[in-house]
Write a protein that holds these residues in place. Structure first.
Motif, PDB file in Angstrom:
ATOM      1  N   TYR A   7     -24.527-129.274  18.750  1.00 18.44           N
ATOM      2  CA  TYR A   7     -25.039-128.992  17.411  1.00 18.44           C
ATOM      3  C   TYR A   7     -26.553-129.215  17.365  1.00 18.44           C
ATOM      4  O   TYR A   7     -27.293-128.422  16.774  1.00 18.44           O
ATOM      5  N   GLN A   8     -27.011-130.285  18.017  1.00 17.91           N
ATOM      6  CA  GLN A   8     -28.446-130.588  18.025  1.00 17.91           C
ATOM      7  C   GLN A   8     -29.243-129.543  18.803  1.00 17.91           C
ATOM      8  O   GLN A   8     -30.398-129.276  18.468  1.00 17.91           O
ATOM      9  N   PHE A   9     -28.633-128.953  19.845  1.00 14.16           N
ATOM     10  CA  PHE A   9     -29.306-127.858  20.553  1.00 14.16           C
ATOM     11  C   PHE A   9     -29.710-126.767  19.564  1.00 14.16           C
ATOM     12  O   PHE A   9     -30.850-126.317  19.540  1.00 14.16           O
ATOM     13  N   GLY A  10     -28.736-126.321  18.763  1.00 13.36           N
ATOM     14  CA  GLY A  10     -29.009-125.252  17.815  1.00 13.36           C
ATOM     15  C   GLY A  10     -29.942-125.679  16.705  1.00 13.36           C
ATOM     16  O   GLY A  10     -30.862-124.942  16.332  1.00 13.36           O
ATOM     17  N   PRO A  22     -41.785-114.261  18.207  1.00 17.22           N
ATOM     18  CA  PRO A  22     -41.629-115.667  18.596  1.00 17.22           C
ATOM     19  C   PRO A  22     -40.208-115.950  19.077  1.00 17.22           C
ATOM     20  O   PRO A  22     -39.243-115.394  18.531  1.00 17.22           O
ATOM     21  N   PHE A  23     -40.065-116.787  20.095  1.00 19.48           N
ATOM     22  CA  PHE A  23     -38.729-117.158  20.548  1.00 19.48           C
ATOM     23  C   PHE A  23     -38.730-118.580  21.094  1.00 19.48           C
ATOM     24  O   PHE A  23     -39.769-119.121  21.496  1.00 19.48           O
ATOM     25  N   VAL A  24     -37.551-119.177  21.086  1.00 20.33           N
ATOM     26  CA  VAL A  24     -37.314-120.486  21.685  1.00 20.33           C
ATOM     27  C   VAL A  24     -36.164-120.324  22.662  1.00 20.33           C
ATOM     28  O   VAL A  24     -35.150-119.689  22.342  1.00 20.33           O
ATOM     29  N   VAL A  25     -36.312-120.871  23.851  1.00 20.36           N
ATOM     30  CA  VAL A  25     -35.289-120.775  24.895  1.00 20.36           C
ATOM     31  C   VAL A  25     -34.346-121.972  24.785  1.00 20.36           C
ATOM     32  O   VAL A  25     -34.788-123.107  24.602  1.00 20.36           O
ATOM     33  N   LEU A  26     -33.047-121.695  24.887  1.00 18.43           N
ATOM     34  CA  LEU A  26     -32.029-122.731  24.772  1.00 18.43           C
ATOM     35  C   LEU A  26     -31.230-122.884  26.057  1.00 18.43           C
ATOM     36  O   LEU A  26     -30.879-121.889  26.702  1.00 18.43           O
ATOM     37  N   ASP A  27     -30.985-124.126  26.454  1.00 22.17           N
ATOM     38  CA  ASP A  27     -30.005-124.483  27.486  1.00 22.17           C
ATOM     39  C   ASP A  27     -30.457-124.186  28.913  1.00 22.17           C
ATOM     40  O   ASP A  27     -30.180-124.966  29.817  1.00 22.17           O
ATOM     41  N   ARG A  28     -31.161-123.070  29.128  1.00 25.68           N
ATOM     42  CA  ARG A  28     -31.528-122.667  30.485  1.00 25.68           C
ATOM     43  C   ARG A  28     -33.003-122.296  30.551  1.00 25.68           C
ATOM     44  O   ARG A  28     -33.480-121.530  29.719  1.00 25.68           O
ATOM     45  N   GLU A  29     -33.688-122.830  31.541  1.00 22.64           N
ATOM     46  CA  GLU A  29     -35.097-122.473  31.733  1.00 22.64           C
ATOM     47  C   GLU A  29     -35.213-121.218  32.593  1.00 22.64           C
ATOM     48  O   GLU A  29     -34.366-120.954  33.444  1.00 22.64           O
ATOM     49  N   ILE A  30     -36.285-120.461  32.351  1.00 24.90           N
ATOM     50  CA  ILE A  30     -36.531-119.237  33.106  1.00 24.90           C
ATOM     51  C   ILE A  30     -37.885-119.353  33.799  1.00 24.90           C
ATOM     52  O   ILE A  30     -38.921-119.453  33.133  1.00 24.90           O
ATOM     53  N   PRO A  31     -37.910-119.356  35.138  1.00 25.28           N
ATOM     54  CA  PRO A  31     -39.192-119.401  35.851  1.00 25.28           C
ATOM     55  C   PRO A  31     -40.083-118.234  35.429  1.00 25.28           C
ATOM     56  O   PRO A  31     -39.636-117.092  35.337  1.00 25.28           O
ATOM     57  N   THR A  43     -20.537-124.335  18.736  1.00 25.61           N
ATOM     58  CA  THR A  43     -21.072-125.493  18.015  1.00 25.61           C
ATOM     59  C   THR A  43     -22.591-125.398  17.910  1.00 25.61           C
ATOM     60  O   THR A  43     -23.184-125.726  16.873  1.00 25.61           O
ATOM     61  N   LEU A  44     -23.224-124.938  18.979  1.00 28.15           N
ATOM     62  CA  LEU A  44     -24.675-124.705  18.951  1.00 28.15           C
ATOM     63  C   LEU A  44     -25.031-123.712  17.847  1.00 28.15           C
ATOM     64  O   LEU A  44     -26.001-123.912  17.093  1.00 28.15           O
ATOM     65  N   ALA A  45     -24.243-122.660  17.733  1.00 32.41           N
ATOM     66  CA  ALA A  45     -24.506-121.637  16.718  1.00 32.41           C
ATOM     67  C   ALA A  45     -24.409-122.216  15.316  1.00 32.41           C
ATOM     68  O   ALA A  45     -25.191-121.851  14.423  1.00 32.41           O
ATOM     69  N   ARG A  46     -23.464-123.123  15.096  1.00 29.73           N
ATOM     70  CA  ARG A  46     -23.344-123.759  13.786  1.00 29.73           C
ATOM     71  C   ARG A  46     -24.599-124.568  13.462  1.00 29.73           C
ATOM     72  O   ARG A  46     -25.120-124.510  12.340  1.00 29.73           O
ATOM     73  N   ALA A  75     -29.489-124.940  10.117  1.00 31.11           N
ATOM     74  CA  ALA A  75     -30.930-125.173  10.024  1.00 31.11           C
ATOM     75  C   ALA A  75     -31.652-123.953   9.455  1.00 31.11           C
ATOM     76  O   ALA A  75     -32.600-124.086   8.674  1.00 31.11           O
ATOM     77  N   ALA A  76     -31.206-122.763   9.856  1.00 34.75           N
ATOM     78  CA  ALA A  76     -31.829-121.538   9.353  1.00 34.75           C
ATOM     79  C   ALA A  76     -31.611-121.394   7.853  1.00 34.75           C
ATOM     80  O   ALA A  76     -32.548-121.100   7.090  1.00 34.75           O
ATOM     81  N   LYS A  77     -30.392-121.606   7.413  1.00 35.78           N
ATOM     82  CA  LYS A  77     -30.069-121.468   5.986  1.00 35.78           C
ATOM     83  C   LYS A  77     -30.862-122.462   5.148  1.00 35.78           C
ATOM     84  O   LYS A  77     -31.372-122.127   4.072  1.00 35.78           O
ATOM     85  N   LYS A  78     -30.970-123.678   5.640  1.00 30.95           N
ATOM     86  CA  LYS A  78     -31.715-124.715   4.917  1.00 30.95           C
ATOM     87  C   LYS A  78     -33.174-124.309   4.720  1.00 30.95           C
ATOM     88  O   LYS A  78     -33.800-124.644   3.705  1.00 30.95           O
TER      89      LYS A  78
END
Length: 339
Positions: free
Chosen positions: A294-297, A141-150, A76-79, A84-87
């Motif tokens: 969905y909002q995560f993605g 450039p990157f954005v981290v999802l769901d999990r933080e990395i110290p 669902t996140l991928a959707r 958003a990418a296509k838009k």
């Protein structure tokens, strides 16, 4: 193979004019632009994306790297990310690490060689630090999802794992349960740590301490590990409820219980973090802390595109999305007679 020279000859223009039409640069009359595009369509010409990227330094390709494509949360996140990418005029490449650091590294190497403009990255765990540092080193450039990395300072979209876990355990306490087991992911994953913290805090708020015999740490994909359940059920004072730290672990727990002839919730109550997406709507059963996958993605992709297109400040942004406690039929009061 059709080239821009073929297009130019048929359209009666120069190859430079065709190039400008393809790349949308330079001053060209609308009539000429339409004529060139018509010829391109007639000859079924597809521009060479790699060649264009070498000129523009932009591919309009993005990558989404997730940890488990079988998990409805990530599908669902991928959707959300793809929409958003296509838009925004970008295409999205998908990759799945299976919670495996080596596989994740292979995909990072592929991402670097593909010349994508940016990456949405759901890390396998804390050791993903090296893979993210590779992206930083190559200025991707990157954005981290769901999990933080110290050790990584980046834009991030998270769920409130601690609060969601606390709400699930509080729900079980309200039903009279005190022997509550936790089947968790590995503690080198930030969401597992936070869900353990929420579980522990809920116990403490109800004047209980953590009983280590009731806590099992697996991998988030180890939902077929029956031995974990054997340990819990063999206890002299076994749990009356189980909190599974994600939906796939919950699936494994319920399957294992049923193999042993135990009913949910008749013999034991079960709750879990994350819902099952559209598939869960067919026969909603599990009590869950549902995250807005969905909002995560979607939000992660918006942050990434802002970053790529220079619409973000140097300061990293952090979005935390709340979970929703959805009470269904996998839990019951401990005082209810067992059927």
């Amino acid at each position: 193979m059709i080239t821009i020279y073929d297009i130019a000859e048929k359209a009666g223009v120069s190859a430079m004019t065709v190039s400008r039409v393809i790349n949308n640069t330079g001053r060209i009359s609308e009539e000429t632009r339409k004529r060139v595009r018509k010829v391109m369509e007639e000859l079924h010409y597809i521009p060479n994306a790699l060649a264009r990227s070498l000129v523009s330094q932009k591919t309009n390709l993005l990558s989404l790297l997730i940890t488990d494509i079988t998990n409805p949360f990530y599908t669902t996140l991928a959707r959300g990310a793809e929409d958003a990418a296509k838009k925004a005029g970008y295409r999205l490449l998908f990759a799945n690490s299976d919670e495996d650091y080596v596989k994740e590294k292979d995909y990072v190497d592929m991402i670097l060689s593909t010349r994508v403009d940016g990456v949405l990255f759901a890390p396998a765990g804390d050791r993903s630090l090296e893979n993210l540092q590779q992206l930083q080193k190559h200025q991707i450039p990157f954005v981290v999802l769901d999990r933080e990395i110290p050790g990584i300072d980046a834009d991030v979209v998270l769920g409130d794992s601690k609060e969601g876990a606390r709400n699930l355990v509080e729900h079980l306490f309200a039903l009279g349960h005190q022997r509550i087991a936790l089947v968790n992911g590995s503690l080198d994953v930030s969401t597992a740590r936070l869900r353990y913290t929420g579980y522990s805090e809920a116990l403490r708020l109800n004047s209980l301490t953590v009983d280590d015999s009731l806590v099992i740490h697996l991998g988030f994909r180890d939902f077929h590990d029956d031995s974990a359940l054997d340990e819990l059920l063999a206890l002299e004072d076994p749990p009356t409820a189980i909190f599974a730290a994600n939906n796939m672990l919950a699936l494994g727990v319920i399957q294992s219980l049923r193999k042993r002839g135990l009913q949910v919730p008749g013999d034991i109550s079960v709750v879990c973090f994350d819902d099952f997406g559209p598939a869960g709507a067919i026969n909603p059963f599990l009590t869950v802390a549902a995250q807005p996958a969905y909002q995560f993605g979607q939000l992660g992709m918006q942050l990434l595109i802002d970053r790529i297109e220079g619409n973000a400040s140097n300061e990293s942004r952090r979005i935390m999305l709340p979970s929703e406690l959805i009470i269904r039929s996998s839990t019951q009061s401990i005082s209810t007679p067992v059927s």
